[in-house]
Design an enzyme around this catalytic site. Structure first.
Site, PDB file in Angstrom:
ATOM      1  N   TYR A 125       0.843  -1.195   0.000  1.00 29.55           N
ATOM      2  CA  TYR A 125       0.000   0.000   0.000  1.00 29.55           C
ATOM      3  C   TYR A 125       0.881   1.249   0.000  1.00 29.55           C
ATOM      4  O   TYR A 125       0.597   2.218  -0.707  1.00 29.55           O
ATOM      5  CB  TYR A 125      -0.934  -0.004   1.216  1.00 29.55           C
ATOM      6  CG  TYR A 125      -1.959  -1.118   1.182  1.00 29.55           C
ATOM      7  CD1 TYR A 125      -3.123  -1.000   0.440  1.00 29.55           C
ATOM      8  CD2 TYR A 125      -1.750  -2.298   1.900  1.00 29.55           C
ATOM      9  CE1 TYR A 125      -4.060  -2.021   0.409  1.00 29.55           C
ATOM     10  CE2 TYR A 125      -2.678  -3.324   1.869  1.00 29.55           C
ATOM     11  CZ  TYR A 125      -3.835  -3.185   1.123  1.00 29.55           C
ATOM     12  OH  TYR A 125      -4.761  -4.198   1.085  1.00 29.55           O
ATOM     13  N   GLU A 145      -1.444 -16.711  -9.581  1.00 28.52           N
ATOM     14  CA  GLU A 145      -0.441 -15.948 -10.327  1.00 28.52           C
ATOM     15  C   GLU A 145       0.985 -16.312  -9.942  1.00 28.52           C
ATOM     16  O   GLU A 145       1.941 -15.678 -10.382  1.00 28.52           O
ATOM     17  CB  GLU A 145      -0.668 -14.441 -10.073  1.00 28.52           C
ATOM     18  CG  GLU A 145      -1.992 -13.965 -10.618  1.00 28.52           C
ATOM     19  CD  GLU A 145      -2.269 -12.505 -10.374  1.00 28.52           C
ATOM     20  OE1 GLU A 145      -3.229 -12.005 -10.976  1.00 28.52           O
ATOM     21  OE2 GLU A 145      -1.554 -11.839  -9.594  1.00 28.52           O
ATOM     22  N   ASN A 147     -12.731  -0.648  -4.633  1.00 27.71           N
ATOM     23  CA  ASN A 147     -12.430  -0.935  -6.035  1.00 27.71           C
ATOM     24  C   ASN A 147     -13.674  -1.550  -6.687  1.00 27.71           C
ATOM     25  O   ASN A 147     -14.120  -2.623  -6.282  1.00 27.71           O
ATOM     26  CB  ASN A 147     -11.246  -1.903  -6.106  1.00 27.71           C
ATOM     27  CG  ASN A 147     -10.896  -2.343  -7.514  1.00 27.71           C
ATOM     28  OD1 ASN A 147     -11.470  -1.890  -8.496  1.00 27.71           O
ATOM     29  ND2 ASN A 147      -9.935  -3.242  -7.603  1.00 27.71           N
ATOM     30  N   CYS A 193      -6.494  -5.357  -7.354  1.00 27.69           N
ATOM     31  CA  CYS A 193      -6.176  -4.929  -5.988  1.00 27.69           C
ATOM     32  C   CYS A 193      -5.665  -6.088  -5.130  1.00 27.69           C
ATOM     33  O   CYS A 193      -5.055  -5.859  -4.089  1.00 27.69           O
ATOM     34  CB  CYS A 193      -7.375  -4.244  -5.342  1.00 27.69           C
ATOM     35  SG  CYS A 193      -8.886  -5.202  -5.359  1.00 27.69           S
ATOM     36  N   HIS A 194      -5.860  -7.325  -5.578  1.00 24.41           N
ATOM     37  CA  HIS A 194      -5.300  -8.461  -4.839  1.00 24.41           C
ATOM     38  C   HIS A 194      -3.773  -8.438  -4.878  1.00 24.41           C
ATOM     39  O   HIS A 194      -3.130  -9.088  -4.069  1.00 24.41           O
ATOM     40  CB  HIS A 194      -5.842  -9.792  -5.379  1.00 24.41           C
ATOM     41  CG  HIS A 194      -5.476 -10.071  -6.803  1.00 24.41           C
ATOM     42  ND1 HIS A 194      -6.174  -9.515  -7.865  1.00 24.41           N
ATOM     43  CD2 HIS A 194      -4.496 -10.829  -7.341  1.00 24.41           C
ATOM     44  CE1 HIS A 194      -5.639  -9.939  -8.995  1.00 24.41           C
ATOM     45  NE2 HIS A 194      -4.616 -10.734  -8.705  1.00 24.41           N
TER      46      HIS A 194
END
Length: 128
Positions: A62, A122, A85, A93-94
């Site tokens: 962040y 990912e 979001n 945003c993850h």
């Protein structure tokens, strides 16, 4: 939903390609300027756009995201933007983590377990 309208809507096709690629584990992108994000402040839009640019396989904290948009010290404000979001996955945003790699929160359905699952999809290790 009217299937004929969906099939003829270019936005639907873009989204379909995005989700097909994403869930096939391939890099996926969706044009930021094609999104309707509603009324947002300049700061909120800059945070969402910067988050949109975090590539698959990468993460930012962040605080790093706050610095990236020219607002060092605004990590909490960035967290509030992430919590609202409107397009999780499309605006990933993850991929935004707390300090030290902590997962932080995730306001999409499934909460933190969904964030963890997406990061693992990912290729991230999620030990926290």
């Amino acid at each position: 939903v009217d299937r004929a309208w969906l099939d003829s809507n270019p936005m639907h096709e873009l989204l379909q390609r995005f989700f097909d690629s994403f869930f096939d584990g391939k890099p996926a992108s969706f044009p930021f300027d094609a999104m309707n994000l509603g009324k947002r402040t300049t700061f909120q839009l800059s945070v969402l756009q910067a988050c949109h640019g975090i590539p698959c396989g990468s993460t930012l904290s962040y605080a790093q995201l706050a610095a990236k948009v020219g607002s060092p010290g605004a990590a909490r404000a960035v967290g509030r933007v992430m919590a609202t979001n409107p397009l999780p996955l499309v605006i990933p945003c993850h991929r935004v983590l707390g300090s030290g790699g902590a997962l932080g929160g995730y306001s999409a359905p499934g909460g933190i377990k969904s964030k963890q699952w997406l990061l693992r999809l990912e290729g991230h290790r999620c030990d926290r």
